[in-house]
Scaffold this motif. Structure first.
Motif, PDB file in Angstrom:
ATOM      1  N   ILE A  79       0.708   0.817  10.500  1.00  0.00           N
ATOM      2  CA  ILE A  79       0.349  -0.820  10.097  1.00  0.00           C
ATOM      3  C   ILE A  79       1.892  -0.991   9.780  1.00  0.00           C
ATOM      4  CG2 ILE A  79      -1.769  -1.781  10.382  1.00  0.00           C
ATOM      5  CD1 ILE A  79      -2.107  -1.213   7.599  1.00  0.00           C
ATOM      6  N   TRP A  80       2.636   0.476   9.762  1.00  0.00           N
ATOM      7  CA  TRP A  80       3.953   0.173   8.431  1.00  0.00           C
ATOM      8  C   TRP A  80       4.734  -0.804   9.321  1.00  0.00           C
ATOM      9  CZ3 TRP A  80       3.275   2.098   4.324  1.00  0.00           C
ATOM     10  CH2 TRP A  80       2.333   3.696   4.221  1.00  0.00           C
ATOM     11  N   ILE A  81       5.954  -1.328   8.675  1.00  0.00           N
ATOM     12  CA  ILE A  81       6.607  -2.209   8.856  1.00  0.00           C
ATOM     13  C   ILE A  81       7.853  -1.739   8.832  1.00  0.00           C
ATOM     14  CG2 ILE A  81       7.436  -4.710   9.220  1.00  0.00           C
ATOM     15  CD1 ILE A  81       4.047  -4.073   7.442  1.00  0.00           C
ATOM     16  N   TRP A  82       8.079  -1.177   9.976  1.00  0.00           N
ATOM     17  CA  TRP A  82       9.738  -0.267  10.000  1.00  0.00           C
ATOM     18  C   TRP A  82       9.427   0.723   8.799  1.00  0.00           C
ATOM     19  CZ3 TRP A  82      13.399  -0.848  13.568  1.00  0.00           C
ATOM     20  CH2 TRP A  82      13.434  -1.926  14.372  1.00  0.00           C
TER      21      TRP A  82
ATOM     22  N   TRP B 130       0.869  -0.872   0.336  1.00  0.00           N
ATOM     23  CA  TRP B 130       0.110  -0.082  -0.195  1.00  0.00           C
ATOM     24  C   TRP B 130       1.129   1.223  -0.308  1.00  0.00           C
ATOM     25  CZ3 TRP B 130      -0.062  -3.338   4.383  1.00  0.00           C
ATOM     26  CH2 TRP B 130       0.543  -3.076   5.436  1.00  0.00           C
ATOM     27  N   GLY B 131       1.977   1.533   0.242  1.00  0.00           N
ATOM     28  CA  GLY B 131       3.125   2.551   0.265  1.00  0.00           C
ATOM     29  C   GLY B 131       4.088   2.183   1.062  1.00  0.00           C
ATOM     30  N   VAL B 132       4.646   3.426   1.144  1.00  0.00           N
ATOM     31  CA  VAL B 132       5.787   3.701   2.296  1.00  0.00           C
ATOM     32  C   VAL B 132       5.576   5.020   3.104  1.00  0.00           C
ATOM     33  CG1 VAL B 132       7.027   5.238   0.488  1.00  0.00           C
ATOM     34  CG2 VAL B 132       8.499   3.864   2.280  1.00  0.00           C
ATOM     35  N   SER B 133       6.065   5.029   4.493  1.00  0.00           N
ATOM     36  CA  SER B 133       5.369   6.368   5.641  1.00  0.00           C
ATOM     37  C   SER B 133       6.325   7.419   5.346  1.00  0.00           C
ATOM     38  CB  SER B 133       6.305   5.292   6.678  1.00  0.00           C
ATOM     39  OG  SER B 133       7.515   5.351   6.826  1.00  0.00           O
TER      40      SER B 133
ATOM     41  N   THR C 246       7.284  -4.864   0.794  1.00  0.00           N
ATOM     42  CA  THR C 246       8.517  -3.299   0.771  1.00  0.00           C
ATOM     43  C   THR C 246       9.235  -4.305   2.063  1.00  0.00           C
ATOM     44  OG1 THR C 246       7.166  -2.087  -0.560  1.00  0.00           O
ATOM     45  CG2 THR C 246       9.111  -0.914   0.675  1.00  0.00           C
ATOM     46  N   TRP C 247       9.305  -4.279   3.347  1.00  0.00           N
ATOM     47  CA  TRP C 247       9.697  -4.516   3.761  1.00  0.00           C
ATOM     48  C   TRP C 247      10.142  -5.752   3.656  1.00  0.00           C
ATOM     49  CZ3 TRP C 247       7.846  -8.935   6.549  1.00  0.00           C
ATOM     50  CH2 TRP C 247       8.985  -9.941   7.953  1.00  0.00           C
ATOM     51  N   PHE C 248       9.379  -6.806   3.423  1.00  0.00           N
ATOM     52  CA  PHE C 248       9.614  -8.371   2.906  1.00  0.00           C
ATOM     53  C   PHE C 248      11.021  -8.703   1.847  1.00  0.00           C
ATOM     54  CE2 PHE C 248       9.308 -11.982   1.002  1.00  0.00           C
ATOM     55  CZ  PHE C 248       9.407 -13.146   1.474  1.00  0.00           C
TER      56      PHE C 248
ATOM     57  N   SER D  74       4.512 -11.954  -7.323  1.00  0.00           N
ATOM     58  CA  SER D  74       4.985 -10.668  -8.071  1.00  0.00           C
ATOM     59  C   SER D  74       4.378  -9.751  -8.404  1.00  0.00           C
ATOM     60  CB  SER D  74       5.158 -10.867  -9.814  1.00  0.00           C
ATOM     61  OG  SER D  74       5.249  -9.692 -10.534  1.00  0.00           O
ATOM     62  N   ARG D  75       4.944  -8.603  -6.982  1.00  0.00           N
ATOM     63  CA  ARG D  75       3.656  -7.093  -6.633  1.00  0.00           C
ATOM     64  C   ARG D  75       4.720  -6.375  -6.810  1.00  0.00           C
ATOM     65  NH1 ARG D  75      -0.519  -7.103  -2.203  1.00  0.00           N
ATOM     66  NH2 ARG D  75      -0.913  -9.188  -2.943  1.00  0.00           N
ATOM     67  N   THR D  76       3.607  -4.699  -6.582  1.00  0.00           N
ATOM     68  CA  THR D  76       4.488  -3.869  -6.740  1.00  0.00           C
ATOM     69  C   THR D  76       4.929  -3.240  -5.142  1.00  0.00           C
ATOM     70  OG1 THR D  76       3.958  -1.331  -7.029  1.00  0.00           O
ATOM     71  CG2 THR D  76       2.316  -2.333  -5.936  1.00  0.00           C
ATOM     72  N   VAL D  77       6.105  -2.742  -5.309  1.00  0.00           N
ATOM     73  CA  VAL D  77       7.102  -2.155  -4.395  1.00  0.00           C
ATOM     74  C   VAL D  77       7.521  -0.545  -4.009  1.00  0.00           C
ATOM     75  CG1 VAL D  77       8.450  -4.404  -3.215  1.00  0.00           C
ATOM     76  CG2 VAL D  77       9.334  -2.941  -4.561  1.00  0.00           C
TER      77      VAL D  77
END
Lengths: 404, 48
Positions: free
Chosen positions: A173-176, A159-162, A182-184, A217-220
């Protein structure tokens, strides 16, 4: 399906953005057109996205029920197998219309929780955020069967980046500082491999209706290094940016197969099973393992354990998982009042060295497999009521490897 | 065909249900084994 629609609602999650309004005839026509178009090109399952953002004017679900019935009716005539599977994200646990489930299965993000005191570490936990575990609603499915909780997929979502990528405590719900995928994608291959196994096992243990959807396959979104896409593929000219998670995914699925298929076999005796996840500690076994023990009927005290060990590599690991179910070995074990022990070390590839996922991690007993084997014997002794399992002699049935 | 000495998956269910059995008649059953090359054993002694 929620983009480029003529009739829209404000997006409740993101100001300035909008989503379709399913209560409008134009929207339903568009959904029906898209559904029919996907079916026409051969799609057999359609993910409907954020259905609960689009029904603010359809609280009773009359309109969703209408348009999904139309799509299913079209599938009954035109789809390859005369049906289509529909799913969507369901923060509420599911869309139920007069006892009828509107989806064939549910979907939701994994809801990964960062561990701020351990850099880049993250775990799964029941009750964190709005995780779906234990909450998937039941009813009568579109196929006609009933359930208390509809099976669901949990995905490593995007869903994006902080504003603080890579840093802990970005909130929500951000992970790092990142979304889940993207975290993964920013972890090492070994970490990703261990984490996929962990997530697969955790979801399975936590809710029998939940299933981990493997990333493909997924957008980051990663402004710091420009990464734009996660690919699980092995790197190749076709997918040069592949992150090489294929072997792990294949091994996780393969290792999971026996537990479902071996259960129907009952030729006497009883089976016990223990699973240990891969450890991240350097002095412990860094390979996940499943141990299975068969106990013959009518042996008040066991005289020994026949230890059937598999060889190196993924195929041997998978084949090893059925050793305790072999009738010939069982007959031998029964004749001498012995238990039959089988192991399946979940290696990730065919390598026989200490590279990530290689077999030397387990076939050198100094690297943790000895301790894990002894721990399993203690567990089996307690579970079976045969404390002598911890002290009786072992007979190794395979001379290819020297370790447990 | 496999070169491993462990059973292939999916494992067969060690149970047989004779759906055509009739309550008023006696039936005889025998076990026969077939290996992965197709060789069949002699039937074991039939049991009523």
């Amino acid at each position: 399906m929620e983009r480029r629609l003529p009739v829209i609602l404000p997006n409740q999650r993101r100001s300035g953005q909008s989503v379709p309004d399913v209560s409008r005839p134009e929207t339903k026509l568009w959904f029906y057109f898209l559904g029919a178009s996907f079916i026409n090109v051969g799609c057999e399952a359609i993910h409907l996205g954020q259905t609960e953002l689009m029904n603010h004017n359809d609280r009773n679900l009359d309109h969703y029920s209408h348009v999904l019935t139309l799509i299913r009716s079209y599938a009954a005539k035109h789809a390859r197998r005369h049906m289509v599977l529909l799913d969507s994200h369901v923060p509420s646990g599911g869309l139920v219309y007069d006892g009828q489930l509107l989806m064939d299965f549910h979907s939701f993000p994994l809801r990964i929780m960062e561990m701020p005191d351990t850099p880049q570490e993250a775990i799964l936990k029941v009750g964190f955020s709005d995780g779906i575990y234990g909450r998937s609603k039941g009813g009568t499915t579109p196929s006609g069967w009933k359930c208390e909780h509809l099976p669901y997929l949990v995905e490593i979502d995007n869903w994006g980046v902080s504003k603080t990528p890579g840093q802990a405590k970005a909130g929500g719900i951000w992970i790092w500082g990142y979304d889940e995928i993207t975290w993964f994608a920013h972890q090492s291959q070994q970490y990703r491999s261990n984490w996929l196994r962990y997530a697969w096992d955790w979801v399975k243990r936590t809710d029998p209706n939940g299933f981990l959807q493997m990333p493909g396959s997924r957008t980051v979104r990663s402004p710091r290094d420009g990464m734009r896409w996660y690919y699980a593929n092995k790197p190749s000219p076709a997918v040069p940016d592949g992150l090489d998670d294929e072997d792990t995914i294949r091994a996780v699925w393969a290792a999971d197969r026996p537990s479902g298929s071996v259960e129907p076999t009952h030729a006497g005796g009883r089976y016990l099973k223990v699973d240990y996840p891969a450890s991240t500690a350097t002095n412990e076994l860094q390979t996940a393992v499943t141990y299975t023990l068969w106990l013959p009927d009518g042996a008040p005290r066991l005289r020994g354990i026949i230890v059937h060990q598999h060889g190196a590599g993924t195929t041997a690991s998978i084949e090893g998982s059925t050793a305790p179910y072999d009738l010939h070995w069982q007959a031998l074990a029964k004749k001498w009042d012995c238990a039959l022990f089988g192991s399946s070390y979940h290696v990730l590839n065919e390598k026989t060295d200490l590279t990530p996922g290689g077999s030397e991690h387990w076939f050198d007993p100094r690297r943790g497999s000895e301790k894990t084997f002894l721990k399993a014997l203690a567990e089996f002794a307690a579970q079976s009521g045969h404390p002598e399992l911890e002290t009786v002699p072992w007979a190794n049935s395979d001379d290819r490897c020297s370790s447990p | 065909m496999t070169y491993h000495d462990t059973p292939s998956q999916p494992l067969p269910e060690m149970r047989y249900v004779d759906a055509s059995a009739k309550p008023s008649e006696k039936h005889a059953y025998a076990v026969m084994t077939v290996n992965s090359a197709g060789l069949k054993s002699e039937p074991a002694a039939a049991s009523p």
